[in-house]
Design a protein around this motif. Structure first.
Motif, PDB file in Angstrom:
ATOM      1  N   LYS A  74       0.838  -1.203   0.000  1.00 54.31           N
ATOM      2  CA  LYS A  74       0.000   0.000   0.000  1.00 54.31           C
ATOM      3  C   LYS A  74       0.872   1.253   0.000  1.00 54.31           C
ATOM      4  O   LYS A  74       1.826   1.353   0.772  1.00 54.31           O
ATOM      5  N   GLU A  76       1.501   4.544   1.281  1.00 53.07           N
ATOM      6  CA  GLU A  76       1.092   5.252   2.489  1.00 53.07           C
ATOM      7  C   GLU A  76       1.311   6.754   2.364  1.00 53.07           C
ATOM      8  O   GLU A  76       0.679   7.530   3.074  1.00 53.07           O
ATOM      9  N   ASP A 107      -4.652   5.036   0.044  1.00 52.49           N
ATOM     10  CA  ASP A 107      -5.697   5.830   0.677  1.00 52.49           C
ATOM     11  C   ASP A 107      -5.417   7.284   0.329  1.00 52.49           C
ATOM     12  O   ASP A 107      -4.259   7.711   0.289  1.00 52.49           O
ATOM     13  N   ASN A 109      -7.025  11.496   0.778  1.00 57.21           N
ATOM     14  CA  ASN A 109      -8.016  12.406   1.342  1.00 57.21           C
ATOM     15  C   ASN A 109      -9.063  12.733   0.283  1.00 57.21           C
ATOM     16  O   ASN A 109      -8.723  13.141  -0.821  1.00 57.21           O
ATOM     17  N   GLU A 110     -10.308  12.549   0.637  1.00 58.71           N
ATOM     18  CA  GLU A 110     -11.408  12.819  -0.287  1.00 58.71           C
ATOM     19  C   GLU A 110     -11.383  14.272  -0.785  1.00 58.71           C
ATOM     20  O   GLU A 110     -11.691  14.535  -1.947  1.00 58.71           O
ATOM     21  N   ARG A 129     -14.967   4.088   1.710  1.00 58.72           N
ATOM     22  CA  ARG A 129     -14.736   5.434   2.240  1.00 58.72           C
ATOM     23  C   ARG A 129     -14.837   5.394   3.755  1.00 58.72           C
ATOM     24  O   ARG A 129     -15.707   4.720   4.310  1.00 58.72           O
ATOM     25  N   SER A 130     -13.932   6.123   4.419  1.00 55.95           N
ATOM     26  CA  SER A 130     -13.991   6.287   5.869  1.00 55.95           C
ATOM     27  C   SER A 130     -14.256   7.766   6.150  1.00 55.95           C
ATOM     28  O   SER A 130     -13.609   8.634   5.551  1.00 55.95           O
ATOM     29  N   ASP A 133     -10.027  10.364   9.230  1.00 57.05           N
ATOM     30  CA  ASP A 133      -8.700   9.837   8.905  1.00 57.05           C
ATOM     31  C   ASP A 133      -8.235   8.899  10.019  1.00 57.05           C
ATOM     32  O   ASP A 133      -8.947   8.677  10.999  1.00 57.05           O
ATOM     33  N   ASP A 134      -7.028   8.356   9.877  1.00 64.48           N
ATOM     34  CA  ASP A 134      -6.516   7.373  10.846  1.00 64.48           C
ATOM     35  C   ASP A 134      -6.384   7.926  12.260  1.00 64.48           C
ATOM     36  O   ASP A 134      -6.409   7.168  13.223  1.00 64.48           O
ATOM     37  N   ILE A 141     -11.454   9.707   4.133  1.00 64.95           N
ATOM     38  CA  ILE A 141     -10.431   8.967   3.379  1.00 64.95           C
ATOM     39  C   ILE A 141     -11.106   8.053   2.367  1.00 64.95           C
ATOM     40  O   ILE A 141     -12.048   7.319   2.714  1.00 64.95           O
ATOM     41  N   HIS A 143     -10.518   4.807   0.127  1.00 67.15           N
ATOM     42  CA  HIS A 143      -9.647   3.630   0.022  1.00 67.15           C
ATOM     43  C   HIS A 143      -9.743   3.157  -1.423  1.00 67.15           C
ATOM     44  O   HIS A 143     -10.833   2.878  -1.923  1.00 67.15           O
TER      45      HIS A 143
END
Length: 146
Positions: A74, A76, A107, A109-110, A129-130, A133-134, A141, A143
């Motif tokens: 991934k 990051e 991932d 940022n939208e 979508r989350s 954020d983490d 976010i 994905h």
């Protein structure tokens, strides 16, 4: 420009990455306030130190022009210094990530519509979508998967 692997993560390298990261964030993350950037910066530094695979490029002056961090297939982090945006450097990083590290995920940022468009152009699709954020901040976010 050739992509270099950051083996020795010296204080000098980390400081240069942080400077370049901040310039890139200020140019592309208009949804972040100055306070947001200041509060995120220590996490970026920790990421540079702790991520398994950190690669970067330097420009003709010897300054870092972009970098990418990869962990477990991934992407990051991927940041390009503003003077080097639009030069194909991001595409080179993605091809490197796919070829060398067999990356499948990222991932983003939208609110960073340029990055979303870039990853879509590179063949990534949104899979979920989350809303946070983490770190639990209100920065949704996306994905994405190749």
């Amino acid at each position: 420009m050739s992509i270099r692997t950051a083996i020795d993560r010296t204080g000098e390298l980390i400081n240069e990455l942080l400077t370049m990261w901040e310039a890139s964030v200020r140019a592309t993350h208009s949804f972040l306030t100055d306070d947001d950037i200041i509060s995120i910066k220590p996490y970026a530094e920790q990421g540079f130190i702790g991520i398994s695979n950190l690669v970067y490029t330097v420009d003709e002056t010897g300054s870092i022009s972009g970098f990418m961090g990869i962990e477990n297939g991934k992407i990051e982090m991927l940041f390009i210094h503003p003077p080097h945006r639009g030069t194909g450097l991001g595409k080179n990083f993605i091809h490197h990530a796919l070829d060398v590290y067999k990356v499948q995920f990222v991932d983003v940022n939208e609110q960073n519509s340029q990055a979303v468009g870039f990853y879509r152009h590179m063949g990534f699709e949104i899979v979920s979508r989350s809303p946070l954020d983490d770190a639990g901040r209100p920065f949704p976010i996306l994905h994405m998967k190749k």
